[in-house]
Design a protein around this motif. Structure first.
Motif, mmCIF file in Angstrom:
data_model
loop_
_atom_site.group_PDB
_atom_site.id
_atom_site.type_symbol
_atom_site.label_atom_id
_atom_site.label_comp_id
_atom_site.label_asym_id
_atom_site.label_seq_id
_atom_site.Cartn_x
_atom_site.Cartn_y
_atom_site.Cartn_z
ATOM 1 N N LYS A 1 0.834 -1.200 0.000
ATOM 2 C CA LYS A 1 0.000 0.000 0.000
ATOM 3 C C LYS A 1 0.872 1.255 0.000
ATOM 4 O O LYS A 1 0.662 2.170 -0.810
ATOM 5 C CB LYS A 1 -0.925 0.000 1.214
ATOM 6 N N LYS A 2 1.865 1.288 0.877
ATOM 7 C CA LYS A 2 2.734 2.465 0.962
ATOM 8 C C LYS A 2 3.502 2.670 -0.343
ATOM 9 O O LYS A 2 3.634 3.808 -0.819
ATOM 10 C CB LYS A 2 3.707 2.323 2.132
ATOM 11 N N THR B 1 -1.011 -4.869 -12.478
ATOM 12 C CA THR B 1 -0.756 -3.532 -11.952
ATOM 13 C C THR B 1 0.349 -2.876 -12.749
ATOM 14 O O THR B 1 1.157 -3.549 -13.396
ATOM 15 C CB THR B 1 -0.306 -3.548 -10.469
ATOM 16 N N ALA B 2 0.381 -1.574 -12.690
ATOM 17 C CA ALA B 2 1.511 -0.803 -13.212
ATOM 18 C C ALA B 2 1.626 0.428 -12.338
ATOM 19 O O ALA B 2 0.630 0.968 -11.864
ATOM 20 C CB ALA B 2 1.286 -0.405 -14.668
ATOM 21 N N ASN C 1 3.082 5.973 -2.700
ATOM 22 C CA ASN C 1 4.247 6.833 -2.931
ATOM 23 C C ASN C 1 4.664 6.879 -4.397
ATOM 24 O O ASN C 1 5.629 7.566 -4.735
ATOM 25 C CB ASN C 1 5.423 6.385 -2.066
ATOM 26 N N SER C 2 3.955 6.171 -5.261
ATOM 27 C CA SER C 2 4.256 6.192 -6.693
ATOM 28 C C SER C 2 3.741 7.480 -7.320
ATOM 29 O O SER C 2 2.792 8.100 -6.830
ATOM 30 C CB SER C 2 3.595 5.000 -7.384
ATOM 31 N N LEU D 1 11.763 8.667 -15.173
ATOM 32 C CA LEU D 1 10.721 7.814 -14.628
ATOM 33 C C LEU D 1 11.081 6.364 -14.851
ATOM 34 O O LEU D 1 11.877 6.023 -15.711
ATOM 35 C CB LEU D 1 9.347 8.124 -15.231
ATOM 36 N N VAL D 2 10.480 5.506 -14.022
ATOM 37 C CA VAL D 2 10.622 4.063 -14.142
ATOM 38 C C VAL D 2 9.217 3.486 -14.106
ATOM 39 O O VAL D 2 8.408 3.840 -13.243
ATOM 40 C CB VAL D 2 11.457 3.477 -12.976
#
Length: 88
Positions: free
Chosen positions: A37-38, A58-59, A42-43, A69-70
């Motif tokens: 979740k964190k 997911t992405a 934080n993304s 960016l990654v």
């Protein structure tokens, strides 16, 4: 076949289910549901793909907000999730 939907909001995510899905896809790196979740919160931006109510991919993007960016992704529909992120 259930409809595939994409969600970029992180409210009401079942983080335990996501952890289980990651383990099943051999993509688990040992994070707890709380750590997942964190890391998603934080993304820079994140997207979760569902088939019906089941998480299937997911992405998420990590970024400095300027030039770097990654993109991290997993799952059966990760290429479509990327298109959703491009619209953000």
């Amino acid at each position: 076949m259930p409809e595939i939907t994409y969600k970029t909001e992180l409210d009401n995510i079942n983080w335990v289910e996501m952890k289980t899905t990651l383990c099943q896809d051999a993509f688990d790196n040992g994070r707890s549901p709380g750590q997942l979740k964190k890391s998603f919160e934080n993304s820079y931006v994140a997207c979760i793909a569902y088939a019906g109510s089941q998480i299937i991919g997911t992405a998420r993007v990590l970024s400095d907000g300027v030039s770097m960016l990654v993109l991290l992704m997993f799952g059966h529909s990760a290429h479509i999730v990327v298109r959703v992120l491009q619209q953000q």
